[in-house]
Design a protein around this motif. Structure first.
Motif, short mmCIF file in Angstrom:
data_model
loop_
_atom_site.label_atom_id
_atom_site.label_comp_id
_atom_site.label_asym_id
_atom_site.label_seq_id
_atom_site.Cartn_x
_atom_site.Cartn_y
_atom_site.Cartn_z
N SER C 51 0.83 -1.15 -0.17
CA SER C 51 -0.13 -0.10 0.07
C SER C 51 0.84 1.20 -0.07
CB SER C 51 -0.82 -0.03 1.31
OG SER C 51 -1.90 -0.88 1.07
N VAL C 52 0.39 2.42 -0.49
CA VAL C 52 1.01 3.69 -0.72
C VAL C 52 0.15 4.56 -0.09
CG1 VAL C 52 1.97 5.05 -2.30
CG2 VAL C 52 2.40 2.77 -2.67
N ALA C 53 0.37 5.43 0.82
CA ALA C 53 -0.34 6.58 1.31
C ALA C 53 -0.07 7.83 0.57
CB ALA C 53 -0.04 6.77 2.65
N LEU C 54 -1.14 8.36 -0.23
CA LEU C 54 -1.03 9.57 -0.93
C LEU C 54 -1.55 10.73 -0.18
CD1 LEU C 54 -2.29 8.25 -4.17
CD2 LEU C 54 0.00 8.34 -3.55
N VAL C 55 -0.61 11.63 0.56
CA VAL C 55 -1.25 12.43 1.51
C VAL C 55 -1.10 13.78 0.86
CG1 VAL C 55 -0.71 13.55 3.77
CG2 VAL C 55 0.04 11.39 3.38
N PHE C 56 -2.11 14.29 0.65
CA PHE C 56 -2.50 15.59 -0.30
C PHE C 56 -2.85 16.70 0.73
CE2 PHE C 56 -3.26 12.58 -3.82
CZ PHE C 56 -2.07 12.98 -4.59
N PHE C 57 -2.07 17.74 0.84
CA PHE C 57 -2.29 18.84 1.62
C PHE C 57 -2.92 20.06 0.49
CE2 PHE C 57 0.47 16.88 4.15
CZ PHE C 57 -0.05 17.01 5.55
N THR C 63 -1.85 13.98 -10.50
CA THR C 63 -0.85 13.43 -9.52
C THR C 63 -1.65 12.37 -9.02
OG1 THR C 63 0.61 15.33 -9.14
CG2 THR C 63 0.32 13.84 -7.41
N ARG C 64 -2.80 12.59 -8.39
CA ARG C 64 -3.69 11.60 -8.06
C ARG C 64 -3.90 10.38 -8.75
NH1 ARG C 64 -9.25 11.94 -4.57
NH2 ARG C 64 -9.60 9.57 -4.68
N SER C 65 -4.56 10.72 -10.02
CA SER C 65 -4.82 9.83 -11.01
C SER C 65 -3.58 8.89 -11.36
CB SER C 65 -5.26 10.26 -12.41
OG SER C 65 -6.25 11.24 -12.22
N SER C 66 -2.47 9.62 -11.47
CA SER C 66 -1.33 8.57 -12.09
C SER C 66 -0.62 7.97 -10.87
CB SER C 66 -0.16 9.84 -12.60
OG SER C 66 0.30 10.53 -11.92
N PHE C 67 -0.64 8.09 -9.74
CA PHE C 67 -0.17 7.28 -8.68
C PHE C 67 -1.35 6.30 -8.36
CE2 PHE C 67 3.07 10.50 -7.39
CZ PHE C 67 4.09 9.80 -7.10
N GLU C 68 -2.60 6.75 -8.23
CA GLU C 68 -3.40 5.53 -7.85
C GLU C 68 -3.49 4.62 -9.04
OE1 GLU C 68 -7.51 7.89 -6.31
OE2 GLU C 68 -7.61 5.63 -6.87
N ILE C 69 -3.58 4.89 -10.34
CA ILE C 69 -3.36 4.09 -11.34
C ILE C 69 -1.99 3.38 -11.35
CG2 ILE C 69 -3.75 3.55 -13.83
CD1 ILE C 69 -5.72 6.09 -13.64
N GLY C 70 -0.93 3.89 -11.42
CA GLY C 70 0.34 3.33 -11.26
C GLY C 70 0.23 2.16 -10.26
N VAL C 71 0.01 2.59 -8.84
CA VAL C 71 0.03 1.70 -7.93
C VAL C 71 -0.82 0.31 -8.37
CG1 VAL C 71 -0.63 1.26 -5.27
CG2 VAL C 71 0.75 3.26 -6.32
N PHE C 72 -1.80 0.67 -8.63
CA PHE C 72 -3.00 -0.23 -9.18
C PHE C 72 -2.43 -1.36 -10.07
CE2 PHE C 72 -5.97 -1.48 -12.37
CZ PHE C 72 -6.68 -2.58 -11.81
N GLU C 73 -1.72 -0.75 -11.10
CA GLU C 73 -1.42 -1.57 -12.21
C GLU C 73 -0.19 -2.60 -11.90
OE1 GLU C 73 -0.43 1.25 -15.68
OE2 GLU C 73 -2.46 1.36 -15.92
N MET C 74 0.43 -2.00 -10.80
CA MET C 74 1.42 -2.98 -10.16
C MET C 74 1.00 -3.77 -9.12
SD MET C 74 5.04 -0.87 -10.50
CE MET C 74 4.55 0.74 -9.50
N GLY C 75 -0.07 -4.13 -8.90
CA GLY C 75 -0.88 -4.96 -8.01
C GLY C 75 -1.08 -4.30 -6.55
N VAL C 79 -4.11 4.58 -0.82
CA VAL C 79 -4.93 5.53 -0.03
C VAL C 79 -4.58 6.88 -0.16
CG1 VAL C 79 -5.52 5.93 2.29
CG2 VAL C 79 -4.60 3.52 1.64
N VAL C 80 -5.74 7.62 -0.39
CA VAL C 80 -5.56 8.87 -0.37
C VAL C 80 -6.01 9.67 0.75
CG1 VAL C 80 -6.46 11.01 -1.84
CG2 VAL C 80 -6.12 8.88 -3.02
N LEU C 81 -5.12 10.59 1.33
CA LEU C 81 -5.61 11.20 2.56
C LEU C 81 -5.59 12.78 2.64
CD1 LEU C 81 -3.48 8.88 4.94
CD2 LEU C 81 -5.99 8.84 4.65
N GLU C 82 -6.46 13.56 2.88
CA GLU C 82 -6.41 14.93 2.73
C GLU C 82 -6.57 15.34 4.25
OE1 GLU C 82 -8.52 15.73 -1.34
OE2 GLU C 82 -9.58 14.72 -0.02
#
Lengths: 350, 350, 350
Positions: C51-57, C63-75, C79-82
């Motif tokens: 799992s990868v935490a994406l902490v967005f302030f 950025t959100r799309s490419s990270f979420e999708i990239g992580v998904f494409e590698m299995g 988690v998006v946190l704001e």
């Protein structure tokens, strides 16, 4: 999910630990230890193809992360819903004419989510206006009334997942919890907070056989009788005690566990300005090294989020006896154990 | 996703059912029934490795849940984007000097998302100021203009996924829809709402061969001519009828289906205070047991969210002829069928 | 994730490219090209169970799309946190008495997320009040101080993932970057923006062996000395040059790459009203066809979001030499390459 042909037996929910026995909870903790020890290898498909709705009416960091990740690690998917932000405001009372703000009724929300998902998890804090209302726990109770899949409490007026995480951390350190001394201490916080974690710590510690001391500024900070009475009953069943005190040093003396939490005094509910002078006069309830030195080399914990140097000093919070990170990590493992049970799976095989 | 070498054939979008034939839609419903009957076993890898962008300009509960879960159940991943909240405000008009609020243009958004994702789904409600503007459906049309992957309507000025969900529910109950009587009734709501679901119910019912009655308070509540004319054409092609009436009891008489929805009267668009007295004078359009008794043992449905005891009584909404939960569940299944088709897959094999 | 037994070697973070060598970055780009060319077939399980935490302030779309999708494409799962929206406000300074707004300390956030996740990615823009403060990059530095897993910069006062995406796009087009001419041009924007992408473009172009020209309205728009000096050092090591100019036509002459970005002048930091007249007087810095005709058939790019016809004309932005979409797409591929390395994997095998 429930298939279109409605099931006839209502699902078992996880709304509060009051209706889960100690042995049931111990069994969850046993599973959680296995899941923690073998995180990368077991239970990886236990939720395969299954979905869990995470319905948040209030903010979250650990709860959201740990549930999302836990569900993912078991092959499932968590959907995060935030009614009133990304979704519609909801009505909870039955039979009303819905001509105010709410756009839909919990009956439809719960029944539809039951068609999409296998579990519905709900976080709904009190409104902090009338405790008589908040103590009814209406939001999650209504979800449970209408859902045809298990409903799980992610913190309302209790926080049962936190109870499990704490008890796991304590068992890891103490071995047995029976007969150990558990101090639940009120601490200062600039705002009156929810009693949920305090209620939960009290009943969990009592259920797990601790001798429990509740330390608070004045008798007005004693918790709701539902939880005080339950704790007394659990203690009585096991030959243990529940003690309320306002004497700081006496409370810490010999403690094996110091659990800190701030909360608002129930008699001042909704009239918080009147409580403020009492609250402000008790900033010295902070957990610090002097107080911890009075304990039996006790462990410290807190549920997070926690204001450093307000509720506990840096030295205590980051110190070698602090369990705050361990307790937080355990949220992941206990929740995985719980989710498995709620979809009908038996104990984890090592 | 589109690979860097741009494809030459523009993708087929799902912006409205107006350019999808009845047989194409029937084929989607056939797939949806299979997906519903065999939810845990078929199509589980049909979106393996694929991503779907869910772009929400407006709140959602069922749409978000059903798309996220549907994509997950087929092995894919849905990314939820909320421009203006978690992302940047967007410009939709071509050729403008972007010196106002918008930080980026839909051309870049649509082209970049097309590189990341395999499908872009968009929810964009009207702005409710000028119907002449809103009826152009600019947001989703511009996404479709620039996207190089299929764009899917999650509700703009029509709600084609809801059409499919409703038609599936009706076919499950009625068998054939041809020649059955479909009543679309306006109901009171304190605010003027989008006409999207009303437009959609009208054209879907006509396309599926119902005799359709539109019941509304005054002629000003008749829907936009684009949808009225389309419905008349569909009806004419199949020897069916479209009837507009303001007579409640006559409208309910003999209906097989009562579909309720509130919407704002187009002539008052943007001047909603002037519409309020008419709206307020028609609270009696609520769907209740007396009116339902006039039907041919008709089914009731509504798209949700729905205000209970304002649009329909508790007895009707929770009653044995209510399809509201079934229709909502069907969102999941029809959308899975649709998503499969948009990525180029053929019919589901049972 | 870090298991409960803390690891002793601190993880390698990706906070800035300043402490990553050119050859390390080139190696990431080599991987990224493989991942782009074989997107559907390689690295599909490289993050399995992780799992990868994406902490967005701050907001995000690509950025959100490419990270979420990239992580998904590698299995894996992102988690998006704001914090401050869906989660609690956080304190970053050590040792303070937390009696103001912040409900928890970054130490707990970073340590707990390190237990749940394998990587923590953070977006934290400057506060735009005092550059002396913002240039310390406190938020991500404190995450890195306390995290026991790698911390990754999703844009703070530099934007290193964007650097990699741009360099990949340029290498795809130019083959070698050594000795080519890179023009970084300031452009008008109605608000003073972050210098992050300008800092990043400057140091990346210098590190990759370009001769770099920085074109800006006045000397006050020169970037922070940390980045100017680093760029000069990179250039000196490779026998290349860094040139600052305010002469538009001279700057464009012979450029192979024109990279546009707007930013606020550091001497006016926090006193933006005083900067406004200078800014307003330089709207003619827009990238247009006349200026591009002065280049050596140069490529144009920008990081997005970009205001059309303010920073660059429609003709340039959508023209045949524009790399804006390619650069944005490359975010996905370079980030996948980076994420793999941060969890300890070697080069991608073709």
């Amino acid at each position: 999910m429930t298939t279109s042909t409605a099931q006839t037996t209502p699902p078992r929910h996880f709304l509060s630990t009051l209706d889960w026995s100690r042995s049931e909870l111990e069994s969850l903790l046993t599973d959680a230890r296995e899941l923690k020890a073998n995180r990368r290898t077991i239970a990886r498909q236990d939720l395969a193809g299954k979905s869990v709705a995470l319905v948040f009416f209030n903010p979250s960091l650990r709860t959201r992360s740990s549930f999302e990740i836990g569900v993912f690690e078991m092959g499932g998917h968590a959907v995060v819903l935030e009614p009133g932000k990304g979704a519609w405001p909801i009505e909870y009372r039955d039979g009303v004419v819905m001509d105010a703000e709410a756009e839909e009724h919990v009956e439809e929300v719960a029944r539809v989510l039951s068609r999409y998902c296998d579990i519905i998890a709900v976080r709904a804090f009190p409104k902090f206006q009338r405790w008589e209302d908040d103590r009814e726990d209406l939001v999650i109770r209504q979800f449970a009334k209408y859902a045809t899949v298990p409903v799980l409490n992610m913190e309302t007026i209790t926080h049962p997942c936190q109870e499990l995480a704490l008890m796991l951390a304590l068992k890891e350190k103490l071995g047995t919890t029976d007969g150990k001394k558990f101090l639940l201490t009120w601490t200062y916080h600039p705002r009156p907070l929810n009693t949920a974690v305090a209620n939960s710590a009290l009943i969990a510690a009592a259920k797990f056989g601790f001798d429990v001391t509740l330390l608070c500024p004045t008798p007005e900070y004693v918790l709701d009788s539902r939880y005080m009475d339950a704790a007394k009953n659990f203690a009585a069943e096991q030959g243990r005690s529940i003690t309320v005190t306002h004497d700081v040093d006496a409370a810490y003396a010999g403690a094996n566990v110091v659990y800190a939490k701030s909360w608002g005094a129930l008699p001042y509910f909704g009239r918080w300005e009147e409580e403020k002078p009492i609250r402000d006069a008790h900033k010295h309830f902070i957990v610090d090294e002097r107080k911890m030195a009075l304990t039996d080399n006790g462990y410290f914990s807190h549920c997070l989020p926690m204001r450093r140097n307000v509720k506990a000093t840096d030295a205590v919070t980051s110190g070698p006896r602090s369990l705050v990170i361990e307790e937080a990590e355990n949220r992941l493992h206990v929740q995985k154990a719980l989710l498995r049970r709620l979809v009908g799976l038996g104990g984890v095989s090592p």
